[in-house]
Design an enzyme around this catalytic site. Structure first.
Site, PDB file in Angstrom:
ATOM      1  N   GLN A  37       0.873  -1.171   0.000  1.00 48.88           N
ATOM      2  CA  GLN A  37       0.000   0.000   0.000  1.00 48.88           C
ATOM      3  C   GLN A  37       0.909   1.219   0.000  1.00 48.88           C
ATOM      4  OE1 GLN A  37      -1.691  -1.578   3.471  1.00 48.88           O
ATOM      5  NE2 GLN A  37      -0.553  -0.286   4.892  1.00 48.88           N
ATOM      6  N   ASP A  65       1.218  -7.651   5.306  1.00 45.25           N
ATOM      7  CA  ASP A  65       0.108  -6.889   5.853  1.00 45.25           C
ATOM      8  C   ASP A  65      -1.125  -7.021   4.950  1.00 45.25           C
ATOM      9  OD1 ASP A  65      -0.621  -4.889   7.971  1.00 45.25           O
ATOM     10  OD2 ASP A  65      -1.061  -3.658   6.208  1.00 45.25           O
ATOM     11  N   ASN A  66      -2.244  -7.397   5.553  1.00 46.42           N
ATOM     12  CA  ASN A  66      -3.531  -7.438   4.841  1.00 46.42           C
ATOM     13  C   ASN A  66      -3.468  -8.149   3.479  1.00 46.42           C
ATOM     14  OD1 ASN A  66      -5.127  -6.093   6.764  1.00 46.42           O
ATOM     15  ND2 ASN A  66      -4.405  -4.105   6.055  1.00 46.42           N
ATOM     16  N   GLU A  84      -0.879 -11.748   7.543  1.00 52.04           N
ATOM     17  CA  GLU A  84      -1.601 -11.016   8.584  1.00 52.04           C
ATOM     18  C   GLU A  84      -3.030 -10.857   8.080  1.00 52.04           C
ATOM     19  OE1 GLU A  84      -3.235  -7.237  10.408  1.00 52.04           O
ATOM     20  OE2 GLU A  84      -2.602  -7.505   8.329  1.00 52.04           O
TER      21      GLU A  84
END
Length: 678
Positions: free
Chosen positions: A327, A397-398, A426
């Site tokens: 991101q 992440d995500n 995660e």
């Protein structure tokens, strides 16, 4: 006359049907997961027509196709036709396994002989059939199992000896020695094998380890009392914290993103929308004029500083796990160089991240549909770059907000080059997505453990992760994160923190904690499950040494838990957990058992741990434990049916048996961690 076709050719069922083999993912489309030296639970449904007794064998094949192990399977619940066994791959690589079903000639004869001879039916025939069976077995076993062959030959002679009475002849053919020999050299007929199914066996770090998370910028950060402003910590100052992390027994140090942090829409303390000039912002808002995912935040130091930090950690047997957060901050270079990698709204603006009611105005999510090739290869470049810089573990992440095909491609590409690289998902999301990410290649994942608190919830979840989902999902039992401070910890006091650490470290081979857990940080931002004054948005100044000196730190107990884990291999396997009964509704009882093979310097041994834990952090509980003795693989019991256990927390020893009294005060010692002393 034309030859007739064999009616058995091309059929789906073999002579003995072997069905529902597990662990098999989508018919073998994806490999099941294994860890070098860890037990893999194999099951199948095996049956046949008639009443002959069956046997089943699990067979393990090494990456070169040779047979690596075969294990006799045991029948499951009566009438289920289910069988279960354990295989233990010894090295990393692409293994496979199969299940064989077969008629157990000896067990069939022994059963029929006992029934018929007791009824005085076909006595001479049954004795003669037994003598023939065991005589043939002696010949077959002569070279492969000479000791068994001697037993078979003697038993055959006894069965055929007309000078003995019937009972003595039968006893000679069904003795304990004969049954032991048959266990070693089974007499199999009509052997039918399932197809081979894939089993990917990976290194220890893929499925075992204790993780610790800290923010490098807080380690060594200084607050100036006259201005209240901070000077950031960096990789040089953070190196001073490494020995303490290693001394607590952790294997992996996880770092949140270490890249430049965006300035546009930067978040202030406690996720406020306005940041002051000295507020550092969230590390997950990646990218600024200083660079993107391939750069290091200037405040943390240089690339040389990072590489020295990694080397210092490795010298302490700590691996570094780096956050891979796909991101961008609004001022990430990609936002201007590759706007097609984002989602543009109708007003021309790029959409920021949202997880209602949470809003992340400082983060732009990536869009993989506009230019999947260009974006994917850029991320591959970044991952390879950090691998070159010494990183072998990535905490992602995500990942559930990106296409699953992308992870299958990225992890498959990286692991084809470097099988030692580990990816942790995660992913606190829907079960179907978490399962898909495991199939796609993620070696491990965050889990729902964080929100399983009652005895009933924990029992259900522990069975699920150790049996139902173990073929594709390796859970990492983190007790807290910067984003997660559950009500249990907010109101459970120090006892709550201790209980959750015991549960995570003793029930699962992977567990983790975020810095501050050992200091019992438990105050939440009102209306949330996050710590107040969250470190995601500001620096933290923690005095770990002072807390430990004052006796107000959980660090010594965490050290003990990790020491117990390293001393007991049973705790480092996923699929060997068994539940036991407790009369108290808040006391959970489970055990973990492992048979450890002999080595050049050590004999074979058994390692068994029993955990009895009060999961209510506010009370004292007492009652009776009823143990499943079969699950403990006990032998050599005392004449009174007891065995010796040692509490690895207090050092106390007791004689335990099937039923045992317990009394556990959450505010003193909430658990017994018992080792069976053989």
């Amino acid at each position: 006359m034309a030859a007739q076709a064999d009616p058995r050719e091309g059929l789906r069922f073999g002579r003995i049907p072997v069905t529902n083999v597990q662990p098999v993912l989508e018919g073998g489309k994806f490999p099941a997961k294994g860890i070098r030296g860890a037990d893999v639970r194999v099951s199948a449904v095996v049956f046949r027509e008639g009443h002959d007794v069956l046997g089943a064998t699990a067979v393990l094949f090494a990456p070169d196709g040779s047979e690596g192990q075969r294990a006799r399977m045991r029948p499951g619940a009566k009438g289920s036709d289910a069988w279960e066994g354990v295989l233990t791959p010894s090295t990393e690589g692409n293994w496979s396994f199969a299940v064989e079903g077969w008629t157990d000639l000896y067990a069939t004869w022994a059963h029929n002989a006992q029934v018929k001879i007791n009824a005085d039916v076909d006595v001479d025939v049954m004795l003669a059939e037994g003598a023939l069976l065991l005589g043939n077995a002696a010949k077959a076993a002569k070279s492969a199992a000479p000791e068994a062959a001697k037993v078979f030959k003697a038993a055959a002679a006894t069965l055929a000896d007309p000078s003995l009475n019937t009972n003595d002849r039968l006893a000679g053919g069904t003795s304990r020695e004969v049954r032991a020999a048959v266990e070693h050299f089974p007499l199999r007929d009509l052997v039918t094998s399932s197809e081979r199914f894939p089993l990917l066996v990976e290194r220890d770090a893929a499925g075992r380890g204790a993780w610790y998370e800290f923010f490098p910028r807080s380690e060594g950060a200084m607050r100036h009392p006259e201005t209240g402003e901070w000077t950031s910590g960096n990789f040089r100052t953070a190196r001073h914290r490494l020995p303490a992390v290693a001394a607590m027994g952790f294997d992996v140090l996880y770092l949140p993103p270490i890249h430049p942090i965006g300035t546009i829409n930067r978040k202030g303390p406690n996720n406020t929308l306005v940041a002051g000039p000295a507020d550092p912002g969230s590390p997950w808002a990646i990218g600024s004029a200083d660079g993107g995912h391939d750069a290091i935040h200037p405040d943390l130091g240089s690339l040389a500083d990072f590489e020295a930090f990694v080397a210092a950690a490795n010298e302490l047997d700590l691996e570094i796990a780096l956050d891979l957060a796909l991101q961008c901050a609004p001022d990430h270079p990609w936002a201007t160089e590759h706007p097609e990698w984002f989602t543009t709204r109708v007003d021309g603006t790029i959409a920021y991240a949202e997880n209602p009611p949470k809003k992340y105005q400082d983060i732009y999510p990536l869009n993989f549909d506009n230019d999947p090739t260009g974006l994917s290869h850029e991320i591959l470049r970044i991952v390879r770059l950090w691998i070159e810089r010494g990183v072998r573990i990535f905490r992602v992440d995500n990942p559930h907000t990106k296409p699953v095909w992308f992870w299958e491609w990225l992890i498959g590409t990286i692991n084809a080059e470097r099988p030692d690289i580990v990816f942790l998902a995660e992913a606190f999301t829907r079960p179907a997505m978490m399962a898909a990410l495991g199939r796609a290649g993620f070696q491990q994942s965050y889990s729902y453990f964080t929100w399983r608190n009652t005895k009933e919830e924990l029992e259900e979840y522990l069975v699920h992760v150790s049996r139902d989902s173990a073929g594709y999902f390796r859970p990492n039992f983190f007790v807290n994160t910067p984003d997660i401070l559950t009500e249990y910890l907010q109101y459970g006091g120090p006892a709550g923190f201790k209980i959750r650490a015991i549960l995570a470290a003793m029930s699962n081979p992977l567990w983790g904690m975020y810095a501050g857990y050992e200091l019992y940080e438990h105050v939440a931002r009102p209306g949330s499950e996050e710590n107040i004054d969250n470190e995601k948005y500001e620096f933290k100044d923690r005095d770990f040494a002072a807390a430990e000196a004052a006796g107000s730190s959980l660090a010594p107990f965490v050290t003990l838990l990790n020491r117990i884990r390293r001393a007991h291999p049973a705790l480092l396997d996923l699929q060997n957990l068994s539940l036991h009964e407790s009369s108290d509704p808040a006391t959970l009882v489970f055990s973990k058992h492992k048979n450890i093979a002999a080595t050049a310097t050590e004999p074979a041994r058994k390692d068994t741990i029993i955990v009895v834990i009060n999961v209510d952090p506010h009370s004292m509980r007492e009652g009776e434990v009823t143990l499943d003795l079969d699950a403990l693989s006990l032998d050599g019991l005392s004449p009174d049916g007891t065995f010796l256990v040692e509490d690895l927390v207090t050092g106390a020893t007791w004689n335990w048996g099937k039923k045992n009294y317990f009394r556990l005060d959450a505010h003193l010692e909430p658990a017994h961690i018992l080792h069976i002393r053989r």
